[in-house]
Each structure stands twice: as structure tokens, then as C-alpha cells.
Design an enzyme around this catalytic site. Structure first.
Site, short mmCIF file in Angstrom:
data_model
loop_
_atom_site.label_atom_id
_atom_site.label_comp_id
_atom_site.label_asym_id
_atom_site.label_seq_id
_atom_site.Cartn_x
_atom_site.Cartn_y
_atom_site.Cartn_z
N HIS A 144 -46.12 -12.49 -32.30
CA HIS A 144 -47.42 -11.88 -32.00
C HIS A 144 -47.38 -11.12 -30.68
CE1 HIS A 144 -48.54 -15.14 -29.19
NE2 HIS A 144 -49.54 -14.38 -28.82
N SER A 146 -51.25 -17.56 -24.91
CA SER A 146 -50.21 -18.39 -25.54
C SER A 146 -48.82 -17.83 -25.28
CB SER A 146 -50.46 -18.53 -27.04
OG SER A 146 -50.53 -17.27 -27.66
N GLU A 147 -48.70 -16.50 -25.21
CA GLU A 147 -47.50 -15.85 -24.69
C GLU A 147 -47.89 -14.59 -23.94
OE1 GLU A 147 -45.19 -18.50 -27.28
OE2 GLU A 147 -46.84 -17.19 -27.84
N THR A 148 -47.13 -14.30 -22.91
CA THR A 148 -47.23 -13.00 -22.24
C THR A 148 -45.87 -12.34 -22.33
OG1 THR A 148 -48.97 -13.71 -20.71
CG2 THR A 148 -47.66 -11.80 -20.07
#
Length: 301
Positions: free
Chosen positions: A89, A58-60
């Protein structure tokens, strides 16, 4: 060779919470210099976007240390290559990697410079990582006057009506809908095509839906929430730390408490976020994290 890490954030057990990719960049491989708030080299940015799409979390987060200090520049990209200014997160995940690998002693704080602000992380005695974020206090969006709020409520969700809503607010990045019941939050179905169009047309990162928790004694939380961000490539986020910069001030005012716990009730995963709002213009968000995978990047440019 560069490595990347997969970390489950806002959970004490693997395969729960919100997974994030983490890539630590060497200072000599980046053009980041003291005073910058992000990595700015054009070729590096293209590579980061491509790698975020490849890692497909969902995010890097991509982080680089500034000189020999415990200060890092950090940027975040989503699975479609979009960049977000702030990600709770993925910040927690990055701090967890730095502490776990010994890059930063657990007794020290870590400062991250992101496009959305300066974030300070520390490790608590119980193992949670605590992150200081700028508070994001919403302004009320009256549904009779705010066209975006009207479209969001009337067309953006199945199972949600105007009569179900207690409050609508807009923060720096997101719209927030406060509902009467936890069950409503858990059962609504987003219409991602509508939300994506609203997001792209009006520069909205995402949409928070929240309500008071029904059984605090059982779950130990004060409120529940869900987060939808189809406009940035995230139909629904399992746990969104930065959304609690908005949720914390709102629920802190409602419950007249500066310490809260929120449960994000994403149907597939979800997790728990702890919040402290007693700091001026800031919110401390904390949670556990688990390192679940390490891999080598074979193509670094």
C-alpha cells in the site's frame, strides 16, 4: 523544503483503505547511487526512522529518483521505527503521488527498487495503479509438526480452533491461516502479545487470516482476509498489498482463476485489492488511491 503526503491506498474515497505516509527525497540529499536497492546513508536512515514514528502511519515510504529516469529507490518504516522489506500500500501511495504531482507521466511505468525486490507500477485506464510484485507461494506448515503454527493457532487468537482451519502455510515473510468461513475471519480476536513474541522470536513479519467470500455477487470479491503485524508495530493493518503476493497464488489455485479480487475486512477501515496471477513468478496487485493531505517537514535532519 521537503514535504510529506498522506495517501489512502486501496480505496476510491478518502478516509478509507490504508493510509500511508510518502516522503520524496531529492537525489542530492541522498547517497543512493545506481545499483543500490535502498537509501543507505546512516544519518538519513536515523532521520527516516524518526520521521516515520512522527508521521505515525502504518507505513511511511521514502523514495528517491535514480538519475533522470523513472526508477526510484524506496524504503518503508513503521510507526515504531521498524523497517519492512516490501509494502504494497505504501508503494501504491508513492506511485499515486508521483503521478498526481506530475513527476512521472501517467503513460509511463515506475520502477521501485526495494529491499524485498524490484517493483514495477503502471496506471491503468480506470485509474487504478497496478503493481508487479514477486509471487510468494507458501509451503504448508503442518500443525502437528510446526511449533510456530501450534502456538499461533492454540494461543494467538480468541475464537479460533484447530477444527476451524483448512490450511496453514508459511511464505517468505508471513504465516497464513486459511479458515472455513468469512464470519470466522471477521470475528476472531488477536492476542497481540502472543503474536508479537512469535514474530520477534522467529523473524515473522505478520500473520494472515483468510477465507472464501460468502457473497461474491454482492461484494464482487473472491476471498476475505485480515493481517496482523504487532511484531513490526502494526497490531492490525487495514489493507496489506504485499500480503496478496501470498494470498493471490493460494486462492488462484483454489478457484482455478488468474484474476481475483480480495477484500481485507479490518473492522475500522478495510479495502479491496485486485490480483492477476498469470505472470510467471509474479503477481500484479492493483487498487485505487486518494491523496488526502500534504505537509511541510520543518526538521529534515
Amino acid at each position: 523544503m521537503r514535504k510529506y503526503y498522506i495517501v489512502d491506498a486501496f480505496t476510491a474515497k478518502p478516509f478509507a483503505g490504508n493510509p500511508a505516509g510518502v516522503v520524496l527525497l531529492d537525489a542530492d540529499q541522498s547517497t543512493s547511487t545506481p545499483g543500490e536497492t535502498a537509501l543507505t546513508n546512516d544519518s538519513e536512515e536515523r532521520w527516516m526512522r524518526d520521521m516515520a514514528m512522527e508521521i505515525n502511519q502504518s507505513e511511511t515510504a521514502f523514495a528517491v529518483r535514480r538519475d533522470d529516469t523513472d526508477v526510484y529507490s524506496i524504503r518503508y518504516f513503521t510507526p515504531d521505527g521498524s523497517e519492512v522489506a516490501l509494502c504494497g500500500h505504501a508503494t501504491l501511495a508513492t506511485a499515486h503521488v508521483l503521478y498526481t504531482l506530475g513527476h512521472v507521466p501517467e503513460s509511463l511505468s515506475i520502477t521501485f527498487h526495494a529491499k524485498g525486490g524490484t517493483l514495477v507500477c503502471r496506471k491503468a485506464e480506470d485509474g487504478r495503479i497496478c503493481m508487479m510484485f514477486p509471487a510468494d507461494v507458501t509451503r504448508e506448515a503442518c500443525i502437528q509438526e510446526d511449533a510456530i503454527a501450534q502456538d499461533m493457532v492454540d494461543h494467538g487468537f480468541e475464537g479460533l480452533g484447530r477444527e476451524d482451519i483448512v490450511y496453514i502455510g508459511r511464505g517468505l515473510y508471513d504465516y497464513m491461516i486459511v479458515c472455513e468461513t468469512q464470519r470466522l475471519v471477521e470475528t476472531i480476536v488477536p492476542k497481540n502479545n502472543v503474536l508479537e513474541k512469535l514474530s520477534r522470536d522467529h523473524t515473522i513479519r505478520g500473520f494472515i487470516v483468510t477465507a472464501p467470500a460468502e457473497d461474491k455477487a454482492t461484494h464482487g470479491v473472491d476471498f476475505v482476509s485480515r493481517f496482523f503485524g504487532p511484531g513490526v508495530g502494526i497490531p492490525e493493518d487495514p489493507v496489506t498489498g504485499s500480503a496478496h503476493c501470498t494470498l493471490g497464488p493460494y486462492w488462484g489455485n483454489i478457484f482455478k482463476s488468474d484474476t481475483l479480487a480480495g477484500m481485507q475486512t479490518c473492522p475500522k477501515r478495510g479495502g479491496t485489492v485486485y490480483i492477476d496471477t498469470k505472470h510467471e513468478n509474479a503477481v500484479e496487485i492493483s487498487g485505487h488511491a486518494v491523496l488526502v493531505a500534504t505537509a511541510t517537514l520543518m526538521h529534515t535532519r
